[in-house]
Write an enzyme that holds these catalytic residues in place. Structure first.
Site, PDB file in Angstrom:
ATOM      1  N   TYR A  14       0.850  -1.199   0.000  1.00 41.78           N
ATOM      2  CA  TYR A  14       0.000   0.000   0.000  1.00 41.78           C
ATOM      3  C   TYR A  14       0.878   1.238   0.000  1.00 41.78           C
ATOM      4  O   TYR A  14       1.785   1.363   0.828  1.00 41.78           O
ATOM      5  CB  TYR A  14      -0.903  -0.002   1.248  1.00 41.78           C
ATOM      6  N   ASP A  67       9.235   2.819   0.093  1.00 38.33           N
ATOM      7  CA  ASP A  67       8.165   3.499   0.820  1.00 38.33           C
ATOM      8  C   ASP A  67       8.346   3.137   2.290  1.00 38.33           C
ATOM      9  O   ASP A  67       7.960   2.059   2.728  1.00 38.33           O
ATOM     10  CB  ASP A  67       6.804   3.023   0.284  1.00 38.33           C
ATOM     11  N   LYS A  87       4.027   9.360   8.767  1.00 35.89           N
ATOM     12  CA  LYS A  87       3.706   8.792  10.087  1.00 35.89           C
ATOM     13  C   LYS A  87       4.667   9.185  11.211  1.00 35.89           C
ATOM     14  O   LYS A  87       4.526  10.251  11.784  1.00 35.89           O
ATOM     15  CB  LYS A  87       3.582   7.275   9.979  1.00 35.89           C
TER      16      LYS A  87
HETATM   17  C1  PLP Z   1       3.410   2.009   3.556  1.00 36.15           C
HETATM   18  C2  PLP Z   1       2.470   3.172   3.396  1.00 36.15           C
HETATM   19  N1  PLP Z   1       2.655   4.038   2.403  1.00 36.15           N
HETATM   20  C3  PLP Z   1       1.855   5.107   2.220  1.00 36.15           C
HETATM   21  C4  PLP Z   1       0.797   5.342   3.067  1.00 36.15           C
HETATM   22  C5  PLP Z   1      -0.074   6.516   2.837  1.00 36.15           C
HETATM   23  O1  PLP Z   1       0.136   7.463   3.824  1.00 36.15           O
HETATM   24  P1  PLP Z   1      -1.013   8.530   4.194  1.00 36.15           P
HETATM   25  O2  PLP Z   1      -2.114   7.775   4.817  1.00 36.15           O
HETATM   26  O3  PLP Z   1      -0.310   9.484   5.125  1.00 36.15           O
HETATM   27  O4  PLP Z   1      -1.416   9.197   2.930  1.00 36.15           O
HETATM   28  C6  PLP Z   1       0.563   4.471   4.128  1.00 36.15           C
HETATM   29  C7  PLP Z   1      -0.559   4.685   5.046  1.00 36.15           C
HETATM   30  O5  PLP Z   1      -0.973   3.876   5.801  1.00 36.15           O
HETATM   31  C8  PLP Z   1       1.415   3.352   4.302  1.00 36.15           C
HETATM   32  O6  PLP Z   1       1.226   2.488   5.307  1.00 36.15           O
END
Ligand code: PLP
Length: 351
Positions: free
Chosen positions: A59, A161, A189
């Site tokens: 994700y 990521d 986060k």
């Molecule tokens: C691995 C990862 N990348 C990107 C995101 C997206 O971040 P945001 O919710 O701050 O847009 C998340 C959110 O849970 C995530 O866990």
């Protein structure tokens, strides 16, 4: 709001540089979604190619370029052996879907085959270096290094990521922990300790292309002072006493993991607990280890939910979805660990 760079922005960027080995430059935004969107656009601009390779179950936020093969239903993932893009989220143009190639993760042979087939069109490989969006799945030994080699061999960029792993696993995130340097990384986060701030970091020759008249990356709230102050405070706390808090989080995580494993055994529940440091997950499964997204789907999620509800009744909150993960933070201490394990003991007995 200031529409220009502030001293605080430079200060926090420099602090990030001291922590993240590959961070030659830093560019701020507000959410993980924005960070991955920007990293992908930057990779496309740098390479002059349009396609992106992502992995099943990973994700990267909710923008159109990455919302593929997340939460695939078991039927789709289980029946298909070719990597699947499904489900196709409504509202994403089909033309956009054509720019995304989905591959199986944790298998460097499949990765190389997929990259080779699409090398002329691929700008980048994007991945969660530890898959935290399907429980917690660790990369096989050498997998990240293989991905690095494959990206170099076929002349594309590697994007980590680290929205989940960054400022959590180690001061320098998964790249420091595994010793593999991506070209670009995305953080959010834990960077802000709860405040909405994100960053793309990486190579100077790539991120240096962002700017007026070049790669567009505007945003009223990008690098706003309030969130930068939160990030500064968070990073200061995280690096106090020689980064001691990371060792502490690993220790507390390991205690819960070991405790939960013992409790599963003692109460005759088939299951495993796997993860790393402060991020881990309990799977009710016959498997000895879960190494891929499709395997996660074979775990008993109904049983997990029942366990989670029993835990909740005892004051311990776990996310109801077993595809999520359990994460502890720097403030969880020994009494919390004991409380979690006492609740788990009663819950597993009752389950
Ligand atoms: C691995 C990862 N990348 C990107 C995101 C997206 O971040 P945001 O919710 O701050 O847009 C998340 C959110 O849970 C995530 O866990």
């Amino acid at each position: 709001m200031l529409g220009t760079t502030t001293e605080l922005e430079v200060e926090v960027a420099k602090k990030i540089q001291t922590m993240i080995p590959s961070a030659e430059m830093v560019s701020f935004s507000n959410t993980g979604t924005e960070a991955t969107m920007e990293a992908i656009r930057t990779a496309r601009a740098f390479t002059g190619r349009d396609k992106i390779l992502k992995f099943e179950g990973h994700y990267h936020g909710h923008h159109d370029y990455v919302l593929f093969s997340v939460e695939s239903p078991a039927a789709v993932a289980g029946l298909e052996h070719a990597p699947s893009k499904l489900p196709f989220y409504p509202g994403i143009p089909e033309e956009t879907a054509k720019t995304v190639i989905v591959s199986k993760w944790n298998d460097s042979t499949v990765l190389e085959r997929t990259v080779k087939k699409n090398a002329n069109d691929l700008a980048a490989i994007i991945m969660e270096p530890i898959l935290g969006s399907a429980g917690v799945i660790l990369p096989d030994e050498d997998y990240l290094a293989s991905a690095r080699e494959i990206a170099d061999k076929y002349d594309l960029l590697l994007i980590f990521d680290e929205v989940l792993t960054g400022f959590r696993l180690a001061p320098g995130g998964a790249e420091e922990f595994y010793g593999v340097k991506p070209d670009l990384s995305c953080f959010a986060k834990a960077l802000g300790g709860g405040a909405p701030i994100a960053a793309v970091t990486g190579r100077r020759d790539i991120i240096g292309m962002i700017g007026p008249g070049r790669i567009g990356y505007g945003g009223t709230y990008n690098a706003n002072s309030m969130c930068l102050a939160a990030a500064k405070a968070t990073l200061t706390e995280l690096t106090r006493n020689d980064d001691q808090v990371f060792r502490y989080m690993h220790l507390m995580g390991a205690k819960i993991v070991k405790g939960l494993r013992d409790l599963l055994d003692r109460n005759d529940h088939e299951g495993i607990v796997q993860g790393l440091g402060p991020m881990f997950q309990l799977f009710f499964t016959k498997e000895h280890e879960i190494t891929g997204y499709r395997q996660t789907l074979t775990a008993d999620m109904e049983k997990f939910r029942a366990f989670r509800n029993l835990m909740l009744r005892r004051g311990v909150y776990l996310h109801p979805d077993g595809m999520e993960r359990i994460m502890i933070s720097a403030v969880h201490d020994e009494p919390d660990v004991e409380r979690v394990l006492a609740a788990a003991e009663e819950s597993l007995r009752e389950l």
